[in-house]
Write a protein that holds these residues in place. Structure first.
Motif, PDB file in Angstrom:
ATOM      1  N   THR A 390       0.746  -1.460   0.342  1.00 54.76           N
ATOM      2  CA  THR A 390       0.145  -0.008   0.282  1.00 54.76           C
ATOM      3  C   THR A 390       0.449   1.423  -0.282  1.00 54.76           C
ATOM      4  OG1 THR A 390      -0.142   0.355   2.452  1.00 54.76           O
ATOM      5  CG2 THR A 390      -1.698  -1.149   1.478  1.00 54.76           C
ATOM      6  N   LEU A 412      -1.952  -0.006  -6.746  1.00 52.89           N
ATOM      7  CA  LEU A 412      -1.660   0.166  -5.733  1.00 52.89           C
ATOM      8  C   LEU A 412      -2.675   0.843  -4.821  1.00 52.89           C
ATOM      9  CD1 LEU A 412       1.159   0.902  -3.826  1.00 52.89           C
ATOM     10  CD2 LEU A 412       1.014   2.333  -4.868  1.00 52.89           C
ATOM     11  N   PRO A 413      -3.333   0.089  -2.910  1.00 51.20           N
ATOM     12  CA  PRO A 413      -4.417   0.707  -2.279  1.00 51.20           C
ATOM     13  C   PRO A 413      -3.213   2.127  -1.741  1.00 51.20           C
ATOM     14  CG  PRO A 413      -4.824  -1.742  -2.220  1.00 51.20           C
ATOM     15  CD  PRO A 413      -3.497  -1.003  -3.024  1.00 51.20           C
ATOM     16  N   VAL A 415      -3.855   4.658   2.066  1.00 51.96           N
ATOM     17  CA  VAL A 415      -4.207   4.495   3.275  1.00 51.96           C
ATOM     18  C   VAL A 415      -4.100   5.848   3.614  1.00 51.96           C
ATOM     19  CG1 VAL A 415      -3.814   1.660   3.367  1.00 51.96           C
ATOM     20  CG2 VAL A 415      -1.618   2.730   3.556  1.00 51.96           C
ATOM     21  N   ASP A 419      -4.330   3.765   8.194  1.00 49.73           N
ATOM     22  CA  ASP A 419      -3.713   2.277   7.955  1.00 49.73           C
ATOM     23  C   ASP A 419      -5.063   2.138   7.387  1.00 49.73           C
ATOM     24  OD1 ASP A 419      -1.922   1.409   6.979  1.00 49.73           O
ATOM     25  OD2 ASP A 419      -1.912  -0.495   8.314  1.00 49.73           O
ATOM     26  N   LEU A 421      -8.021   2.283   4.330  1.00 48.00           N
ATOM     27  CA  LEU A 421      -8.420   2.732   2.733  1.00 48.00           C
ATOM     28  C   LEU A 421      -8.793   4.584   2.761  1.00 48.00           C
ATOM     29  CD1 LEU A 421      -8.105   1.360  -0.270  1.00 48.00           C
ATOM     30  CD2 LEU A 421     -10.088   1.111  -0.038  1.00 48.00           C
ATOM     31  N   ILE A 424      -7.780   4.203  -4.813  1.00 44.80           N
ATOM     32  CA  ILE A 424      -6.748   2.826  -5.343  1.00 44.80           C
ATOM     33  C   ILE A 424      -5.518   3.906  -6.417  1.00 44.80           C
ATOM     34  CG2 ILE A 424      -8.263   2.848  -6.538  1.00 44.80           C
ATOM     35  CD1 ILE A 424      -6.856  -0.387  -6.190  1.00 44.80           C
ATOM     36  N   PRO A 474      -9.788  -4.272  -4.237  1.00 48.53           N
ATOM     37  CA  PRO A 474      -9.083  -4.449  -2.276  1.00 48.53           C
ATOM     38  C   PRO A 474      -9.745  -5.107  -1.305  1.00 48.53           C
ATOM     39  CG  PRO A 474      -9.188  -1.715  -3.130  1.00 48.53           C
ATOM     40  CD  PRO A 474      -9.801  -2.678  -3.492  1.00 48.53           C
ATOM     41  N   VAL A 482      -6.520  -2.641   4.882  1.00 46.00           N
ATOM     42  CA  VAL A 482      -6.552  -3.655   3.336  1.00 46.00           C
ATOM     43  C   VAL A 482      -5.472  -4.652   4.250  1.00 46.00           C
ATOM     44  CG1 VAL A 482      -5.446  -3.618   1.532  1.00 46.00           C
ATOM     45  CG2 VAL A 482      -6.303  -1.312   2.389  1.00 46.00           C
TER      46      VAL A 482
END
Lengths: 501, 131
Positions: A390, A412-413, A415, A419, A421, A424, A474, A482
């Protein structure tokens, strides 16, 4: 204790002295004079319901052509009917969709058109036999040409029904009608205080053989309906009646937009007031009937219950969900339900409708089982990639590009610091950012991320991928952290593997 | 009174509505506006005393004007008074009357069309009358 017999009530019907009230009035009467006097005063309580009842259809016998044909496929106005029985018998189901007009016309429309006396195109094919040599037929018929047109509905008149709402951010189209996003409305079905089975919830007087009002004529209950679940107050009945005597006033084809075709069926059951128990049960009010508000945006068999409400709450036009007032709409008609209860009352008062006791009562204890699924149902957690790279919100586009190249993946998420989400980015987004220069990661990322959760069946995730035209989802936990990623490649591989098996 | 205005794509760039407000002095309320490559469609509400002036002003500019006397039309034969339309309508056109029949207050209608699809009996349609 005052008790009465059906014979006593029927002799009152014959001599014109019978006292009939509609179920919506019974609660006042019992409140005013008490159940004991109510048994003395009232002989029959009439009920009614008029709503979408998909599990409905008509058995027909067409008569034989010359030369005769064993119909193996049959269409009425291009709507297929079931003919896996004898040569010229067929069952047209209400929800069957036209092969030429799609969701604009279906089995229910054929049934309504038959009742209205309209001309119907009948088409059939066959392999031809020594005794039935004809291989195809195309002709025009009306209801008068049919030997029999018997309505036989496997499941009608649900005792009560769930309320539907939608917590997602898109409008959804369901068998409960159009559900607006973010719990924008709630829809319900059922007549509440007039509901036939709610007025005799232990089925003292309702069962096989009970004479009823069915779509404007006299019909019968022939047993419990499919999915009859009396323990949960979700009783149903199977009914039969002669379509040739029915009226379009109490039978209507309907279209639930983007869901399908259904038939509005009118049913009224007379409840003989034989004892105090029945006087009390027919005194049921809207506020006594509670039901659950379910979230229909959850595409699973068990939908979460958002809250419990009564039919009185629903009929007020507004219910409160999460501190917000939500407008309610019925999809069944109380107006017509009342007309049915009134019509049945009039028939009984005029001596045109006699009461009878059932040959068998409806079972009081059957349960609904879910479908046994013997093939494995893969879940997202069985298929997803767990080592997901991430990137933190606010990072440089260059850093994102490096991570994508290093990890050899395309999604690629993004965050937050804790942490969670928040977006993206894809390799494509980064190429665009490079081409247009001076764009930050936050500007190029997709903020409304379509996600999946670990216990979701892959089938549902695959539908999301297709619907949103994306190539990865995700996978997040309850805190939006995630925990994995599911790509369309993973789904394709899974499908391929299952085909090989 | 409500008017439905249809105009060609080349008119989209000019400040038509502003011009007409200034010219007629009418306080217009825009209920709905749609602009597409093929042209545009606007529904406006105008005060009764300015109806003639406003219609004339639009017509001079080659805008097609449709008076919406019945913005939404109900087929009473088809309607079963279920009320499915009530909670779908964003401006509360529909409500239950005394005997659980559905009353409609069409003056409020902004012709969004939600009820047309939301009606299971297909009893509702958007009406159009030319002037």
């Amino acid at each position: 204790m005052t008790e009465k017999t059906i014979q006593e009530i029927n002799s009152k019907i014959r001599d014109g002295s019978v006292c009939v009230v509609t179920a919506d009035r019974m609660s006042e009467i019992v409140e005013e004079i008490g159940p004991e006097d109510a048994v003395k005063e009232v002989d029959v309580v009439t009920t009614g319901t008029f709503g979408a009842m998909c599990s409905s259809g008509v058995w027909m016998n067409f008569g034989h052509s010359d030369p005769p044909i064993k119909m193996q496929k049959v269409w009425l106005n291009d709507v297929e009917a079931y003919t896996g029985v004898a040569a010229v018998d067929a069952f047209i189901g209400a929800t069957q969709i036209s092969e030429t007009e799609g969701m604009k016309y279906g089995g229910a429309h054929v049934i309504e058109d038959l009742v209205r006396g309209k001309i119907i195109n009948l088409r059939s094919t066959s392999h031809g036999t020594d005794c039935y040599p004809k291989r195809s037929i195309n002709t025009e018929i009306t209801i008068d040409d049919l030997n029999q047109a018997t309505m036989l509905n496997p499941r009608n008149a649900y005792q009560k029904y769930n309320v539907a709402t939608n917590s997602s951010d898109k409008t959804i189209y369901t068998y409960m009608g159009t559900l607006l996003p973010r719990k924008g409305n709630a829809t319900y079905s059922g007549a509440g205080d007039l509901s036939p089975l709610s007025n005799d919830p232990t089925y003292e007087t309702i069962g096989m053989g009970t004479r009823i009002f069915l779509c404007g004529t006299q019909g019968h209950i022939i047993g419990e309906g499919t999915q009859h679940a009396p323990g949960a107050n979700f009783g149903t009945i199977m009914v039969r009646g002669d379509l040739k005597d029915m009226s379009p006033e109490f039978l209507r084809a309907a279209i639930l937009y983007r869901y399908g075709i259904t038939l509005y069926v009118g049913i009224g059951i007379p409840i003989p007031i034989l004892n105090e128990k029945l006087a009390l049960s027919t005194a049921i009010k809207d506020s006594d009937i509670s039901t659950s508000v379910l979230d229909y945006s959850i595409p699973r068999r068990s939908r979460p219950t958002i809250k419990t409400v009564t039919y009185a709450d629903l009929k007020s036009g507004l219910i409160e969900i999460d501190g917000k007032e939500v407008k309610t709409s019925p999809i069944s008609s109380y107006h017509v339900a009342k007309k049915i209860a009134d019509t049945l009352k009039r028939w009984i008062e005029k001596g045109e409708f006699m009461l009878n006791l059932p040959a068998e009562r409806l079972p009081p204890d059957t349960q609904v089982k879910p479908l046994r699924q013997t093939r494995e149902l893969p879940l997202v957690k069985d298929v997803m990639l767990t080592n997901v790279t991430t990137i933190e919100q606010g990072s440089e586009v260059e850093e994102a590009a490096k991570r994508i190249i290093k990890g050899e993946f395309t999604h690629l998420p993004v965050v937050s610091k804790d942490d969670k989400l928040v977006g993206i980015v894809t390799a494509w987004d980064i190429s665009k950012a490079v081409a247009s220069k001076d764009k930050t990661l936050d500007e190029i990322m997709t903020k409304k991320v379509v996600t999946s959760d670990i216990d979701e069946p892959v089938e549902i995730s695959a539908a999301k991928v297709e619907k949103h035209n994306i190539s990865a989802l995700p996978v997040i936990d309850k805190e939006r952290k995630v925990v994995g990623i599911l790509t369309s490649d993973d789904i394709t591989k899974l499908v391929a593997k299952r085909r090989v098996k | 009174m409500k008017l439905l205005l249809r105009f060609l794509p080349e008119m989209i760039k000019s400040p038509l509505i502003s011009e007409i407000i200034l010219e007629t002095g009418a306080k217009l309320n825009i209920n709905k506006a749609n602009v597409a490559p093929s042209g545009g469609e606007i529904v406006i509400d105008i005060p009764p005393d300015k109806v003639e002036d406003v219609i004339r002003a639009f017509k001079v500019r080659d805008v097609k004007v449709i008076v919406l006397e019945h913005p939404v039309i109900r087929d009473d034969e088809r309607c079963v008074n279920c009320g499915a339309c009530i909670s779908i309508c964003p401006v509360d056109v529909f409500e239950f009357g005394e005997d659980w029949s559905v009353d409609s207050n069409v003056d409020k209608c902004v012709r969004c069309g939600a009820c047309v699809y939301g009606c299971p009996l297909c009893a509702l349609s958007l009406g159009e009358e030319d002037v």
